[in-house]
Design a protein around this motif. Structure first.
Motif, short mmCIF file in Angstrom:
data_model
loop_
_atom_site.label_atom_id
_atom_site.label_comp_id
_atom_site.label_asym_id
_atom_site.label_seq_id
_atom_site.Cartn_x
_atom_site.Cartn_y
_atom_site.Cartn_z
N PHE A 63 0.78 -1.23 0.00
CA PHE A 63 0.00 0.00 0.00
C PHE A 63 0.82 1.29 0.00
O PHE A 63 0.25 2.36 -0.20
N TYR A 64 2.13 1.23 0.22
CA TYR A 64 2.93 2.45 0.24
C TYR A 64 3.74 2.62 -1.05
O TYR A 64 4.60 3.48 -1.12
N ARG A 65 3.45 1.83 -2.07
CA ARG A 65 4.31 1.82 -3.26
C ARG A 65 3.95 2.89 -4.28
O ARG A 65 4.76 3.22 -5.15
N SER A 66 2.75 3.47 -4.20
CA SER A 66 2.35 4.51 -5.16
C SER A 66 1.19 5.29 -4.58
O SER A 66 0.49 4.83 -3.67
N ASN A 67 0.94 6.47 -5.14
CA ASN A 67 -0.20 7.27 -4.67
C ASN A 67 -1.53 6.56 -4.89
O ASN A 67 -2.39 6.58 -4.02
N PRO A 68 -1.76 5.92 -6.06
CA PRO A 68 -3.01 5.18 -6.22
C PRO A 68 -3.18 4.08 -5.17
O PRO A 68 -4.30 3.86 -4.67
N ALA A 69 -2.10 3.39 -4.82
CA ALA A 69 -2.18 2.35 -3.79
C ALA A 69 -2.51 2.97 -2.44
O ALA A 69 -3.25 2.39 -1.64
N ARG A 70 -1.97 4.16 -2.18
CA ARG A 70 -2.27 4.84 -0.91
C ARG A 70 -3.73 5.28 -0.87
O ARG A 70 -4.37 5.27 0.18
N GLU A 71 -4.25 5.72 -2.02
CA GLU A 71 -5.67 6.06 -2.08
C GLU A 71 -6.52 4.83 -1.73
O GLU A 71 -7.51 4.93 -1.00
N ALA A 72 -6.10 3.67 -2.23
CA ALA A 72 -6.82 2.42 -1.92
C ALA A 72 -6.73 2.10 -0.44
O ALA A 72 -7.70 1.64 0.18
N PHE A 73 -5.56 2.36 0.14
CA PHE A 73 -5.35 2.09 1.56
C PHE A 73 -6.28 2.95 2.41
O PHE A 73 -6.93 2.45 3.34
N VAL A 74 -6.36 4.23 2.10
CA VAL A 74 -7.24 5.13 2.86
C VAL A 74 -8.69 4.74 2.67
O VAL A 74 -9.50 4.77 3.61
N GLU A 75 -9.03 4.33 1.45
CA GLU A 75 -10.40 3.87 1.17
C GLU A 75 -10.75 2.68 2.06
O GLU A 75 -11.86 2.60 2.62
N MET A 76 -9.83 1.76 2.22
CA MET A 76 -10.05 0.60 3.08
C MET A 76 -10.24 1.00 4.53
O MET A 76 -11.04 0.40 5.26
N CYS A 77 -9.51 2.04 4.96
CA CYS A 77 -9.58 2.46 6.36
C CYS A 77 -10.95 3.00 6.75
O CYS A 77 -11.25 3.13 7.94
N ALA A 78 -11.78 3.34 5.75
CA ALA A 78 -13.13 3.83 6.04
C ALA A 78 -14.04 2.70 6.51
O ALA A 78 -15.09 2.95 7.12
N ASP A 79 -13.64 1.46 6.25
CA ASP A 79 -14.46 0.31 6.61
C ASP A 79 -14.42 0.10 8.12
O ASP A 79 -13.35 0.01 8.73
N GLU A 80 -15.59 0.02 8.74
CA GLU A 80 -15.68 -0.12 10.20
C GLU A 80 -15.03 -1.41 10.68
O GLU A 80 -14.40 -1.45 11.74
N TYR A 81 -15.17 -2.47 9.91
CA TYR A 81 -14.57 -3.75 10.30
C TYR A 81 -13.04 -3.66 10.30
O TYR A 81 -12.38 -4.18 11.20
N VAL A 82 -12.49 -3.00 9.29
CA VAL A 82 -11.04 -2.80 9.24
C VAL A 82 -10.56 -2.03 10.46
O VAL A 82 -9.55 -2.35 11.08
N GLN A 83 -11.33 -1.01 10.82
CA GLN A 83 -10.96 -0.19 11.98
C GLN A 83 -10.97 -1.01 13.26
O GLN A 83 -10.07 -0.89 14.09
N LYS A 84 -11.98 -1.83 13.42
CA LYS A 84 -12.05 -2.64 14.63
C LYS A 84 -10.88 -3.60 14.73
O LYS A 84 -10.23 -3.71 15.77
N MET A 85 -10.59 -4.31 13.63
CA MET A 85 -9.48 -5.26 13.62
C MET A 85 -8.15 -4.55 13.88
O MET A 85 -7.31 -5.01 14.65
N THR A 86 -7.99 -3.38 13.24
CA THR A 86 -6.72 -2.65 13.36
C THR A 86 -6.53 -2.13 14.77
O THR A 86 -5.47 -2.30 15.38
N PHE A 87 -7.55 -1.48 15.31
CA PHE A 87 -7.42 -0.89 16.64
C PHE A 87 -7.29 -1.95 17.72
O PHE A 87 -6.52 -1.79 18.67
#
Length: 466
Positions: free
Chosen positions: A400-424
């Motif tokens: 996810f840190y290899r290009s700006n488009p990949a970073r956009e995808a990463f931030v898009e994923m972070c909006a997911d509530e399930y991702v946030q729960k697992m991450t936190f």
């Protein structure tokens, strides 16, 4: 989802066994390795018993790793010396600590400047995603100043019997046998400011290197080099109305402008914000990246005054060697900073404590000499516990840190509530959060979709740049 077998990660070693170890990381839980025959190593029992004295151990470096190690040693009956040159250490560190560290290391709440319950992840195109909606009322990320945290841990070690020395470690003479002392050479300052100090020596039975990325202890045992990032941070005093915005909020910025391989941050402290960034691949451009980070946060820190500028190397992976004889490395000296997040405080303190515990146990509370087999128990336990974490974050950074488009995808994923729960949950408690199979499947599909869109966007951007 199918289980993903994780292979060996540079610098971390799987535990030696007669069986081939298999560690798996699954979407639902961490599969337990197959049961093995319990082998009891009696290294300390064959080591000579000390007469008329206790085991002597020196801890080089007074950060979280050194402070935690020194306290554990002193409590365990070890004659402990902690050598630190900068008693007001202000390492350029974001200063975020997980909730579990507060309880596990019995930290007083008054050393925590801010309790962050909200975080904004901001994409290269300045799309902001609010993170933290899954936190429970009592959960937070603690924000500390390193000079406050480090001083507290050193003082607590001193209160438990460790001798804290204001000195600059220079080198050590390594013994040729398993019982002769290590002779440490250092300049002692006794609180004096400036000057070269007084040349002194100290004889000890074992050494814990907690002296950071530029570790002299690591050089003394030929521990090898590692890739490192440069972290650059400015402490900025901003107007009260601006500070109110950051009362319980932290920001992370991703994009080629702020860092080609890391991220920029704005983290709140007691009466100011810490604004910084880091990079491994473009160290010479670090000030340019820092300027871009300030520019991204411009409206929110408008009217601010820079009160301190800091820079420091941060290891990118564990050293090839972390142990030799009766010398072990912990914290940044060992290379225990996670990729993707750049987290190191908790892992520093934890490794210092684990290493000290191995010495206390192996020496029978300071009554026997220790050897390499005793200290190696710490490495085996560390690698078994944290190897999957380092590997997974390494993969995430590469994806996810290899290009700006990949970073956009990463931030898009972070909006997911399930991702946030697992991450936190994983961050706050340093455990592998159990997942939901259906949610994991949905997440996998969404991740693939985000990456496909990112790759398509990258191709279009490449065409425009021709």
């Amino acid at each position: 989802m199918a289980s993903i077998a994780l292979k060996s990660f540079v610098g971390l070693r799987q535990q030696v066994s007669t069986e081939k170890p298999h560690y798996f990381f699954t979407s639902q839980s961490q599969t337990k390795p197959p049961k093995k025959l319990k082998l009891q190593v009696l290294a300390s029992k064959s080591s000579p018993r000390l007469t008329n004295r206790n085991l002597k151990v020196a801890v080089i470096g007074g950060g979280p790793a050194g402070g935690a190690a020194a306290e554990t040693l002193a409590k365990g009956g070890i004659e402990t010396y902690l050598i630190e040159r900068k008693m007001d250490n202000c390492k350029p560190c974001g200063g975020a600590i997980p909730l579990c560290m507060v309880g596990e290391f019995d930290l007083p709440l008054d050393i925590i400047d801010r309790r962050v319950t909200k975080m904004k992840m901001i994409s290269p195109s300045n799309v902001a995603v609010d993170i933290g909606q899954t936190l429970k009322p009592h959960e937070y990320i603690g924000m500390v100043r390193r000079e406050v945290l480090d001083a507290y841990l050193r003082e607590r070690a001193k209160d438990n019997g460790a001798e804290v020395i204001n000195g600059l470690f220079l080198k050590m003479d390594v013994p040729k046998d398993g019982v002769s002392p290590y002779v440490l050479h250092y300049n002692g300052f006794d609180g004096k400011v400036g000057g070269v100090g007084e040349k002194r020596t100290l004889e000890v039975d074992a050494v814990i290197g907690a002296d950071g990325a530029n570790s002299r202890v690591a050089k003394a045992i030929d521990a090898g080099d590692y890739d490192y990032a440069i972290a650059f941070q400015e402490r900025i005093k901003i107007p009260d109305d601006k500070m109110a915005y950051y009362e319980d909020l932290a920001e992370m910025y991703v994009g080629d402008d702020v860092s080609p391989d890391f991220y920029g941050w704005v983290f709140p402290k007691c009466d100011h914000v810490a604004v910084g960034t880091g990079t491994v691949t473009h160290k010479g451009d670090i000030k340019k990246f820092q300027l871009a980070t300030r520019k991204r946060a411009k409206d929110k820190i408008l009217g601010g005054k820079i009160i301190r500028v800091e820079a420091h190397p941060i290891p990118e992976h564990p050293r090839p060697r972390r142990l030799l004889g009766r010398v072990a490395l912990v914290g940044d000296a060992a290379g225990y900073v996670t990729k993707c997040s750049g987290e190191g405080i908790y892992f520093a303190a934890k490794s210092g404590r684990m290493c000290a515990e191995a010495i206390v146990e192996g020496s029978e509370n300071g009554k026997r000499m220790v050897d390499e087999r005793d200290l190696r128990k710490y490495l085996e336990k560390w690698d078994k516990t944290y190897w999957p974490t380092y590997k997974v974050l390494d993969v995430l950074q590469k994806v996810f840190y290899r290009s700006n488009p990949a970073r956009e995808a990463f931030v898009e994923m972070c909006a997911d509530e399930y991702v946030q729960k697992m991450t936190f949950d994983s961050y706050l408690y340093k455990t592998v959060a159990p997942g939901n199979p259906l949610q994991d499947l949905k997440l996998a599909v969404n991740t693939i979709g985000s990456l496909v869109r990112a790759n398509a966007l990258k191709k279009e951007m490449d065409k425009l740049s021709v």
